[in-house]
Design an enzyme around this catalytic site. Structure first.
Site, short mmCIF file in Angstrom:
data_model
loop_
_atom_site.label_atom_id
_atom_site.label_comp_id
_atom_site.label_asym_id
_atom_site.label_seq_id
_atom_site.Cartn_x
_atom_site.Cartn_y
_atom_site.Cartn_z
N GLY A 25 0.84 -1.19 0.00
CA GLY A 25 0.00 0.00 0.00
C GLY A 25 0.87 1.24 0.00
N LEU A 27 -1.35 7.38 1.85
CA LEU A 27 -0.62 8.26 2.77
C LEU A 27 0.24 7.49 3.75
CD1 LEU A 27 -3.18 11.01 3.73
CD2 LEU A 27 -1.01 11.27 2.53
N ALA A 28 -0.34 6.45 4.35
CA ALA A 28 0.38 5.72 5.38
C ALA A 28 1.57 4.97 4.77
CB ALA A 28 -0.55 4.76 6.11
N HIS A 53 -21.13 9.15 6.63
CA HIS A 53 -21.03 10.61 6.49
C HIS A 53 -22.39 11.17 6.09
CE1 HIS A 53 -19.58 14.51 5.28
NE2 HIS A 53 -18.41 14.22 5.78
N SER A 92 -18.69 18.21 1.07
CA SER A 92 -18.01 18.54 2.33
C SER A 92 -18.99 18.88 3.45
CB SER A 92 -17.07 19.71 2.13
OG SER A 92 -16.66 20.19 3.37
N ARG A 121 -21.52 13.95 13.01
CA ARG A 121 -21.85 13.15 11.82
C ARG A 121 -22.87 12.05 12.08
NH1 ARG A 121 -15.85 12.31 9.09
NH2 ARG A 121 -15.66 14.48 8.47
N HIS A 131 -18.26 5.93 4.70
CA HIS A 131 -17.21 6.89 4.42
C HIS A 131 -15.84 6.47 4.96
CE1 HIS A 131 -15.29 10.72 4.05
NE2 HIS A 131 -15.14 10.84 5.35
N GLU A 166 -5.52 3.57 7.78
CA GLU A 166 -6.90 3.13 7.99
C GLU A 166 -6.99 1.61 8.15
OE1 GLU A 166 -9.66 4.99 5.24
OE2 GLU A 166 -11.33 3.78 5.96
N LEU A 198 -6.23 11.61 7.99
CA LEU A 198 -4.99 11.97 7.31
C LEU A 198 -3.89 12.10 8.37
CD1 LEU A 198 -6.37 14.71 4.86
CD2 LEU A 198 -6.04 12.28 4.44
C1 LIG Z 1 -14.30 11.24 0.09
C2 LIG Z 1 -13.43 11.16 1.30
C3 LIG Z 1 -12.98 12.32 1.91
C4 LIG Z 1 -12.12 12.25 3.01
N1 LIG Z 1 -11.72 13.43 3.60
C5 LIG Z 1 -10.91 13.37 4.66
C6 LIG Z 1 -10.44 14.59 5.26
O1 LIG Z 1 -10.78 15.69 4.83
N2 LIG Z 1 -9.61 14.49 6.32
C7 LIG Z 1 -9.21 13.29 6.83
O2 LIG Z 1 -8.43 13.29 7.77
N3 LIG Z 1 -9.61 12.14 6.28
C8 LIG Z 1 -10.47 12.15 5.21
N4 LIG Z 1 -10.89 10.96 4.66
C9 LIG Z 1 -10.34 9.68 5.14
C10 LIG Z 1 -8.92 9.46 4.59
O3 LIG Z 1 -8.82 9.95 3.27
C11 LIG Z 1 -8.49 8.00 4.58
O4 LIG Z 1 -8.80 7.41 5.78
C12 LIG Z 1 -6.98 7.85 4.40
O5 LIG Z 1 -6.55 8.60 3.30
C13 LIG Z 1 -6.54 6.41 4.26
O6 LIG Z 1 -5.15 6.35 3.93
P1 LIG Z 1 -4.34 4.99 3.89
O7 LIG Z 1 -2.97 5.33 3.49
O8 LIG Z 1 -4.54 4.28 5.17
O9 LIG Z 1 -5.06 4.10 2.77
P2 LIG Z 1 -5.35 4.32 1.20
O10 LIG Z 1 -5.15 5.71 0.76
O11 LIG Z 1 -6.67 3.70 0.97
O12 LIG Z 1 -4.23 3.48 0.47
C14 LIG Z 1 -4.29 2.09 0.34
C15 LIG Z 1 -3.13 1.63 -0.49
O13 LIG Z 1 -3.04 0.23 -0.39
C16 LIG Z 1 -2.95 -0.36 -1.67
N5 LIG Z 1 -3.55 -1.68 -1.54
C17 LIG Z 1 -4.69 -2.04 -0.89
N6 LIG Z 1 -4.86 -3.36 -0.92
C18 LIG Z 1 -3.81 -3.87 -1.60
C19 LIG Z 1 -3.43 -5.18 -1.97
N7 LIG Z 1 -4.16 -6.24 -1.65
N8 LIG Z 1 -2.29 -5.33 -2.69
C20 LIG Z 1 -1.52 -4.26 -3.05
N9 LIG Z 1 -1.84 -3.00 -2.69
C21 LIG Z 1 -2.97 -2.81 -1.99
C22 LIG Z 1 -3.61 0.61 -2.61
O14 LIG Z 1 -3.11 0.45 -3.91
C23 LIG Z 1 -3.20 1.94 -1.97
O15 LIG Z 1 -1.90 2.26 -2.41
C24 LIG Z 1 -11.74 11.01 3.54
C25 LIG Z 1 -12.21 9.85 2.95
C26 LIG Z 1 -13.08 9.92 1.86
C27 LIG Z 1 -13.66 8.66 1.31
#
Ligand SMILES: Cc1cc2nc3c(=O)[nH]c(=O)nc-3n(C[C@H](O)[C@H](O)[C@H](O)COP(=O)(O)OP(=O)(O)OC[C@H]3O[C@@H](n4cnc5c(N)ncnc54)[C@H](O)[C@@H]3O)c2cc1C
Ligand code: FES
Lengths: 251, 637
Positions: B40, B43-44, B266, B284, B330, B401, B425, B441
């Protein structure tokens, strides 16, 4: 309403492709990709391979989707990605041609899916600011004027979809590359590594993108409205590096 | 299953610092002997990969996207919290900690949340240094907004594209390391299983999505940064590709899965239009600052909303919650909308929508002012629906959401499988039963930039390093399982698409395990899921082969995991016989309709343990203690 989609089907990078016709019943509120979904579900139910296309966010921000629709990158509509196009933008009986991006640096992988990893390699060549995690000063230590910061943000909005390349008669990646160079060189944090332009432009050329001859098609189809002035800025950055190579640590 | 949180004790303010001093570290010269797999690059994952590489570790990063510049993270609009107190409005690490524990309705670990609040300030510094163009004031200093009902202004943002800019910052840091050869990036690879050797995670099995090849990769530790499972509902605001496969398959190998029923809905999304609907779009939350929510008083109302007189409108949030009105949290806003629609007052073609009206705000502030604040959002709405919110009230309805549940992790972010970590997440840690706006985030980047780069060293230092033996029998066995599953899906040759099963199970989960749940509904769902699974495995149709690009096969694999996972989610909701945060059990509410917790019996994380196919999973618990934030009942009346 009913439309006929004529979609480019191509089995693999080296296979011959051709248009296949798919008449489909749609409603106005459907998005363009949802209309493709409908075709695909029908194909799968008949045991046939669905049309391969890329998509993820379906709200115009991830840059995954994209195709030439009736000869225009991302289809009808102003400042929109393909996923933001809706069927109400077409009429009953329309014939709609759907093709992949066509550019030497974006080889077709299958149907509408192309390989855009050349964009990643341009960024790897210098599209970053080197800062070790944990070594940053306080966020407010360097004030940045609002106008400068806003201008950097406008450049940074690029979603890397590749429509600019697909629309350009030379398949140039100048809009894409210049947006990143502008974003970073406008900011004081990006100043020490301004020679990045040399490396990034070199990789852009090596990847087989064409050169910019100021058609402006790129900007007119850009879903984020990235402005042509950034290409001018990139060229000035380049000149500056060629004339004063000492400006910037990497040079 | 042993759930040792590894939480430090003593004064909370110094726990993280003392912990860092007490854990093992890998000597700088030795770091290059170790390889870490990161699955993955949202962001994380991107922030962790870049930082590991800077520290000297070798990194193999995987994503099913075509490029690490894409991930679901890119869609976040609103912003990211940090306790900088730049506004001088009394914010502090303590206040952010307190708000997060309380907002999560007391179902998160205090030590983790305190650490999150502490490192939040470093995230902003790091991102600014990378060139993230956060909004600024005329004086050149960083701007903030208040978000999601917080009493202080601590949210940093970059226009309406905060997630995009933060992700691009992390992507660029990662790209630098890829360019330097410290990270090997494997794009278009889907992880399908974890390989364990003597109980430790030492590698993964992936499918190359372009060629269909099943590949093995070995490392000294594996980090899952694979995002949330909000798409279990089929319709959600998540990106289409987001799925539960990586974490679910890790669960099947022995990683505990915590609190799967904690999912956030949401309140302000564009309602469903028809059966062909593929996803939902978030509008939003800030719209509720000026928009007024209402439904017609008359169930059979047929007039155009603009011509419905005031006397025939029910501004139900203002009526039920006079103090907070349209700004209730929410979960409260979402449930109220559902209640009105269930009672027959909903609007729109499906009857599942409520109005969000800007008429009064436009009259009060002028169209220009409203356009300055919400112009982008109004445009986005009009693009999708064809209606202009300047002329006609918006229609909104809640949608899935974010998911607070995820793999259980200890204070070091390690799962119950040694050597397997989960960040962002994908883990369950910091938001308890409900996440506050702009905190996801923050948590993803806290985990990736500032927590796991330290804590992984503690594990790695106990390993010799340099593990690379993919010919080990365990890889062979795991790969055989993966291949068998793929073969099976391809050989059914039935009549139904994977998506049709996803829709079916998603609808059940949405109806019975969505915004509000009760025992009868949950039991009904639990009774219906096995039949869907059975039909999936006998009537699925996946054209094409396994040995080439096959998006339908990818989809089918993900749907099969969603079906299995949904059962665990329902079980979790059923056994948590209390309401808390976003988990609302109809049976447990206060007279004003608030969630009523049962701290005596449920002040714990519920951690599910896989016990084999066909067996019910085992529910374990991690008790929670609240030493700093006193337990109180939330009330917004
Ligand atoms: C519309 C929307 C608006 C949002 N707005 C906000 C906000 O304003 N502020 C806030 O704090 N949060 C917000 N959130 C929540 C936030 O965006 C997410 O919780 C956060 O970005 C998750 O980041 P992550 O790095 O954990 O996962 P993700 O960004 O989901 O990344 C997952 C990664 O894992 C990879 N992956 C997954 N499974 C596999 C697999 N089996 N094999 C290989 N690769 C895989 C994907 O390719 C991707 O690179 C929002 C969410 C949504 C839906
Ligand atoms: S699918 Fe993300 S921009 Fe179109």
């Amino acid at each position: 309403m009913k439309v006929e989609m004529r979609v480019w089907r191509q089995d693999g990078p080296d296979a011959q492709g051709k248009f296949e016709s798919y008449p489909v019943e749609v409603v106005e509120a459907m998005s363009f990709l949802e209309a493709l979904d409908v075709i695909n579900e029908q194909l799968v139910e008949q045991g046939q391979e669905p049309i391969v296309f890329e998509h993820d966010c379906r709200e115009g921000i991830c840059g995954s989707c994209g195709a030439m629709v009736n000869g225009r990158a991302h289809g009808p509509g102003d400042r929109s990605t393909l996923c933001q196009v809706h069927m109400r933008q077409f009429k009953d009986g329309d014939v709609i041609y759907v093709e992949p991006w066509r550019a030497g640096a974006f080889p077709v992988l299958k149907d509408l899916m192309v390989d855009r990893s050349s964009f990643d390699r341009i960024i790897q060549a210098g599209g970053y600011i080197s800062v070790r995690t944990g070594s940053a000063p306080d966020g407010n230590a360097i004030p940045i004027g609002k106008a400068v910061s806003d201008e950097a943000m406008s450049a940074a909005e690029c979603i890397g979809c590749g429509a600019c390349v697909a629309a350009c008669p030379n398949a140039s990646a100048s809009l894409f590359t210049s947006a990143k160079i502008s974003h970073l060189s406008l900011l004081p944090q990006g100043d020490p590594e301004r020679s990045r332009v040399l490396e990034m432009v070199k990789v852009m050329d090596d990847e087989g993108f064409g050169s910019c001859t100021n058609h402006g098609e790129c900007s007119s189809v850009c879903p984020k409205g990235i402005d042509l002035r950034y290409i001018g800025r990139m060229n000035r950055e380049l000149l500056r590096q060629l004339v004063h190579p000492s400006k910037g640590q990497l040079a | 299953m042993i759930l040792d949180s590894q939480e430090p004790t003593g004064p909370i303010e110094t726990r993280w610092e003392r912990h860092r001093q007490s854990i093992r570290v890998v000597n700088p010269a030795n770091k290059r002997k170790y390889t870490v797999i990161v699955v993955g690059t949202g962001l994380a994952g991107a922030s962790a990969s870049a930082t590991f590489a800077q520290l000297g570790y070798n990194v193999k990063a995987f994503s099913f996207h075509d490029s690490p510049r894409r991930a679901h993270s890119i869609a976040a609009q609103g912003g990211i919290n940090a306790a900088k107190n730049y506004q001088n409005d009394g914010d502090s690490v303590w206040r952010l900690f307190y708000d997060t524990v309380k907002g999560g309705d007391y179902r998160a670990r205090e030590s983790n949340v305190y650490r999150l609040a502490q490192v939040s300030v470093d995230i902003i510094d790091q991102c600014v240094a990378q060139g993230v163009p956060f909004a600024r004031e005329y004086g050149g200093y960083l701007a903030n907004r208040s978000f999601g009902g917080a009493l202080v202004s601590r949210t940093f943002y970059a226009r309406g594209q905060t997630g995009q800019q933060l992700l691009l910052g992390a992507y660029q840091a990662l790209s630098e390391q890829i360019g330097k050869g410290k990270v090997t990036m494997y794009s278009r690879r889907e992880m399908l299983d974890v390989a364990l050797i003597d109980g430790h995670a030492k590698g993964i099995i992936v499918r190359n999505l372009l060629t269909g090849a099943i590949e093995r990769y070995a490392a000294d530790a594996v980090v899952l940064a694979t995002g949330g499972y909000g798409n279990v509902f089929y319709l959600s605001t998540n990106a289409k590709a987001s799925n539960v496969t990586a974490t679910y398959r890790a669960y099947r190998r022995g990683a505990g899965f915590a609190n799967p029923c904690f999912t956030q809905i949401h309140p302000t999304c564009i309602p469903v239009k028809g059966d062909y609907q593929s996803k939902l779009t978030l509008m939003s939350e800030s719209l509720r600052n000026d928009g007024r929510v209402w439904v017609p008083k008359n169930k059979d109302e047929t007039r155009d909303p603009s011509s419905i007189p005031e006397a025939d409108r029910d501004y139900y949030l203002e009526r039920i919650y006079p103090t907070f009105g349209n700004l209730v949290p929410r979960d409260v806003a979402s449930r109220a909308a559902k209640k009105m629609c269930d009672a027959g007052f909903g609007v729109g073609s499906s009857g599942y929508g409520v109005y969000l009206d800007f008429k009064d705000a436009i009259n009060r502030l002028g169209e220009k002012n409203i356009a300055d604040k919400y112009g982008n959002l109004f445009e986005m709405y009009e693009r999708i629906t064809g209606d202009s919110p300047y002329k006609k009230p918006m229609m909104i309805y809640p949608a899935s959401h974010y998911t607070m549940g995820g793999l259980w992790v200890d204070y070091n972010l390690m799962t119950t499988i040694p050597g397997l970590f989960a960040i962002g997440e994908a883990n369950f840690s910091d938001h308890g039963a409900n996440r506050l706006g702009a905190s996801a985030l923050m948590q993803g980047l806290a985990d990736g930039y500032f927590v796991i780069p330290y804590t992984i060293g503690h594990y790695l230092a106990s390993q010799t390093g340099g593990f690379s033996d993919t010919s080990h029998a365990s890889f062979g066995d795991t790969e055989a399982d993966v291949k068998a599953k793929i073969e099976k899906m391809l050989s059914i040759n039935g009549k139904r698409t994977a998506t049709s099963f996803h829709r079916e199970v998603g609808k059940i989960i949405w109806d019975k395990c969505g915004m509000a749940r009760d025992k009868a509904g949950l039991e009904e769902a639990l009774g219906r899921i096995p039949a869907i699974r059975e039909e999936f495995w006998s009537n699925l149709c996946v054209p094409g082969t396994g040995s080439s690009l096959n998006q339908e096969l990818e989809r089918a694999g993900r749907v099969s995991d969603f079906i299995d996972f949904s059962e665990m989610m329902v079980r979790d909701a059923l056994t948590r016989d209390e309401s808390c945060g976003a988990h609302f059990r109809e049976e447990h509410q206060t007279p004003d309709g608030e969630a009523r917790r049962d701290d005596e019996n449920y002040s714990h994380g519920a951690v599910w343990e896989f016990t084999g196919d066909g067996n019910a999973p085992k529910r374990n618990i991690e008790p929670l203690k609240f030493e700093y934030v006193p337990l109180t009942q939330r009330s917004y009346a």
